[in-house]
Motif scaffolding. Structure first.
Motif, short mmCIF file in Angstrom:
data_model
loop_
_atom_site.label_atom_id
_atom_site.label_comp_id
_atom_site.label_asym_id
_atom_site.label_seq_id
_atom_site.Cartn_x
_atom_site.Cartn_y
_atom_site.Cartn_z
N VAL B 116 -14.50 -4.51 5.98
CA VAL B 116 -14.20 -3.93 4.67
C VAL B 116 -15.23 -4.44 3.65
N ARG B 122 -7.96 -7.59 -0.64
CA ARG B 122 -6.82 -6.69 -0.83
C ARG B 122 -6.92 -5.51 0.12
N ASN B 123 -8.10 -4.93 0.24
CA ASN B 123 -8.26 -3.79 1.15
C ASN B 123 -8.03 -4.18 2.60
N ILE B 126 -4.38 -3.94 3.08
CA ILE B 126 -3.89 -2.55 3.13
C ILE B 126 -4.29 -1.91 4.45
N LEU B 127 -5.48 -2.20 4.93
CA LEU B 127 -5.90 -1.67 6.23
C LEU B 127 -4.99 -2.20 7.34
N GLN B 130 -1.91 -0.23 7.20
CA GLN B 130 -2.08 1.12 7.76
C GLN B 130 -1.98 1.09 9.28
N ILE B 131 -2.56 0.04 9.87
CA ILE B 131 -2.50 -0.12 11.33
C ILE B 131 -1.05 -0.37 11.77
#
Lengths: 168, 168, 168, 168, 168, 168, 168, 168
Positions: B116, B122-123, B126-127, B130-131
């Motif tokens: 990332v 933070r991302n 979030i990733l 999502q996984i």
């Protein structure tokens, strides 16, 4: 030629021998025996660890390691040994190997590797010889001879270029 | 909140928590339990290997790893596991972390990490969500809520800026 | 082989299949069904939006998106879904694809994509498999087999290189 | 001053007004009315699409869009309109905004944006004026005046520096 | 086709026509008449100044200028006119044209040029058309048609790729 | 043609003559006699020092030195003389010669070299002529002629391109 | 001190004097008279042309020009004169002045400038002195003195550092 | 502690001791005696040559050299000796020291230096110790202790971070 194998040249892919063969040739020309193998920090990490430990026990004194891209191999070898590790960044498809350079050069405090130029297989061998020459007198002698050869080559080229440019 | 710890957040230096704390905060805000520790590929490689194996056995599903410079940690974790590894390149003193980026991004064929943005703690969280959201429905619900919050924030800012520029 | 299509591989230009075909081949070798299409954030944005929504409804779990240059496709897909998006930066005519890398890597807070290496079509597929392997046991098994194959290949190459250098 | 709003200045974050305010100030100094708002390609894409369509219908002729990092906003606006889009790459934490530059500059064939310098909010406004000046005569007159002011400022500085260096 | 010549395409070397011909072709396909010539800021600066002044008097509305390396031509044209100048950085032998990009992009406050992608001759023409389309209705119509063609091409490629990958 | 040799063109490798021959040709075309040789800061440093001292004594006024990679030659020559040294960075395998550029450009306070473009052998010769032209009137005259030739070439190309594009 | 003004130091902004003052100081310390002014290729091009022509007529022999970003000033001066032009790239907000460097360094064939280091105001002055020293004997003498001072300073520092490190 | 001085630490400016002091501290902590001085390839080249020759005669085995920018010092030392030379690129005002890195890393065939990370004074000392450890047993023992300390520090930090994040 020392009979004892003093230098290990390792690479993550047998194709890398195209570049690294120059290390083997140069080491031999300086009277240094070496071994060569394929090890990989990412694809075969357990074998890599095994290899490093055995190498030291078998009397290896300097390890020349190459890699490209993320190029973790020299750094991971240095994590598992106190022998000097010489790192050769390979030219890669991204920015001519800037990825390889930075992944090797920027090792964290406590675990250095000695980085040479991109595809610098010959210089890696000479650096290994300089390290070994400190306590192997025959290698030290070979290095002095090499320095004289380099200087002579420049003089020959100087002679060549003058005749060339006269006739242009 | 899931009680089970699903995500491991690892870093080679406790100071990196300044950046990576945002991963912990975000994971918790999405109802995901996580653990955090310091491991190092270069300075304590045996403990790193031990940790990775145990993590999987203890039910960890995603590993978020950070590093800077040579930045081998995420790639070496990926060498020892088949879990997805999310890599956060830290801003470093060289070219704002371009060294960290390239050392993570350019992993060799067979051993990917999911990189990332620089300092993208933070991302990364979030990733990871999502996984996990693919098979943890409550996390999937949280992600939909997050997406709506992001959109609302933009609308609020749009309202703010109009009033600001009227009065300038 | 799962009959259900779990992964979508998308690209803005049919020529990109030259690189991305490796994603298709790798996914199939890991027993994962996928679909492939051309969508464009810049030239056909409405169709792109339509496609993303349908993809999720049809059961797609992971999207692999590629692009080059400004390379907005993976990021714009991520704007319209909460599925994990894997971004493959294509080698471009500018700085070997540094433009593609940075346009993907530096996504803003709240909307991550998982970036792999330049032209990393194979690693994108393996990362997709690692994500799916968390809740599809057959894929998890395939990944363990892949890891062993990688390790064996290194050993074979190690054997090869020794015989090669003996005879040089 | 035209009463009709001809230019729209958009940004993904209200904080970007710190830089972009210079666009507003310059446009007004050239007698051009403008509107300003926050829209986001990644966090609120549907509102972005809505805004772009309305903008054209309301008579907007030029859109100045800024962004940083992945910096998709100007390019995505250009995907949804045939109006000229001027892109201002914001200085970012990575390589002083090289990510912003490349994400804007390297738009694919068919969908251009007009990129100006990093943080070039003033030049974006002047470029907008040059475009509008082709069919709004009062703006054309203002541009000629600006060019004379620029030239006078240089002459004043030349006078200043001579007196300065005499007394040093 | 407008009979009046509205766009001037200039380059410092006749060889640059290999790249810039795409501007001519695209302009004509959008019904825009253009002229093309060789001018040089460095080697023939007086002629350059003469040309720029005449161009405006002859009714030229947009100038597309290209260059490589130090790439001063577009910026110097902008120094002598208030017409919008579109700058096409040419791929150069250094870093794929990063020198050309930065020499164009980083124009000082007061004298903007509109930079497009490296070798972006086609996008320069479309950007010129977007500028002209604001007050030439026939060009505006052509731009809408172009946008539809771009979208259709994506759909055709989507159809192609599905049939291709079925048969692979 | 001056009979006295005024310029020395030096390179660390006779192969560099492929690029540097353009310096010789240009110098001669401007009526300047030069000598050419191979010297190396790294491989034959003592000869280099000897050469520099003799060069000045023999009446050399300007030294054009080239190198690539670490590219120490021009800087080391400047360490041993007060003559102006013109440095030509050679295109190298790393980043098109960015290594050569930076190694020459970033000389420390007190010891300048005059760096020209990558492979800029012709411009190095013209710069040498500009330096010599200050006190050699015949060279000054040749430079004025060169400037006129450059300008004529642009005009010829302008004529060519118009006829070319009429017939396309 | 020569009474005749031999060097012109020019900059596009009076603020640049902060950096360029070092050129003035160094020139004076070497006994060289200089003048300083503000000229701009972009904002006041006609005055620039006027200045360059007059400078030569008034006896200026070397022009030191600085700029940042697009940095056209030194190159445009070189377009209008055959005097040697020394270019000082200023540190800029983008990549520490890489834009300034490349815009100066990569001048096209036929129109060289002599580029020194970023913010290298002192080295620009010394290079000017080396050029002038070829036909102004007093300057040549000053340069020899400078070289000795540099060498003495190193020796003093060597003495200092030993005492420092003994007491650490 | 060895009484014999084995390592020489050299720098072109006494201010560089701020960074290089870490080399001295680390060498002493590993029981290695060293000397430190200021030498300059550019400003005092004759003294540099004298120093290098004497160093070897006095028993120095490894030279650690630093520099920034054009950064010729390590490479020029290597030109005059066959001892191993460790190069520490200093952070510079240009691209965080990329100029220093490339000027050291890209040494030509025949004359290697061992480059470590930017400002890597500590790692340079450890690399020197690894080289000396091959034939100085007490140093080898110290290196093993260092490796254990590094590993313990990681474990302590791991303990710290857990307690920290519990209480956050």
């Amino acid at each position: 030629m020392n009979d004892k194998v003093l230098v290990s040249v390792v690479m993550p892919n047998e194709k890398d021998l195209e570049v690294m063969n120059e290390s083997l040739v140069t080491l031999r020309s300086l009277g240094i025996s070496c071994e060569v193998t394929v090890i990989s920090a990412h694809r075969a990490p357990h074998q890599m660890i095994e290899y490093i430990k055995n190498a030291k026990e078998r009397g290896i004194e300097v390890i020349i390691a190459t890699a490209k891209g993320a190029a973790h191999l020299p750094g991971m070898i240095a994590a598992f040994t106190t022998l000097p590790v010489i790192a050769v960044p390979l030219k890669s498809p991204l920015l001519d190997g800037l990825d390889s350079i930075l992944s090797m050069l920027q090792m964290p405090d406590g675990v250095p590797v000695a980085t040479v130029s991109v595809n610098g297989a010959r210089n890696a061998a000479i650096l290994a010889a300089q390290i070994l020459g400190l306590h192997h007198d025959n290698i030290s002698v070979e290095l002095e001879r090499l320095k004289m050869r380099l200087s002579s080559e420049v003089e020959e080229q100087a002679a060549n270029i003058k005749s060339k440019s006269f006739t242009q």
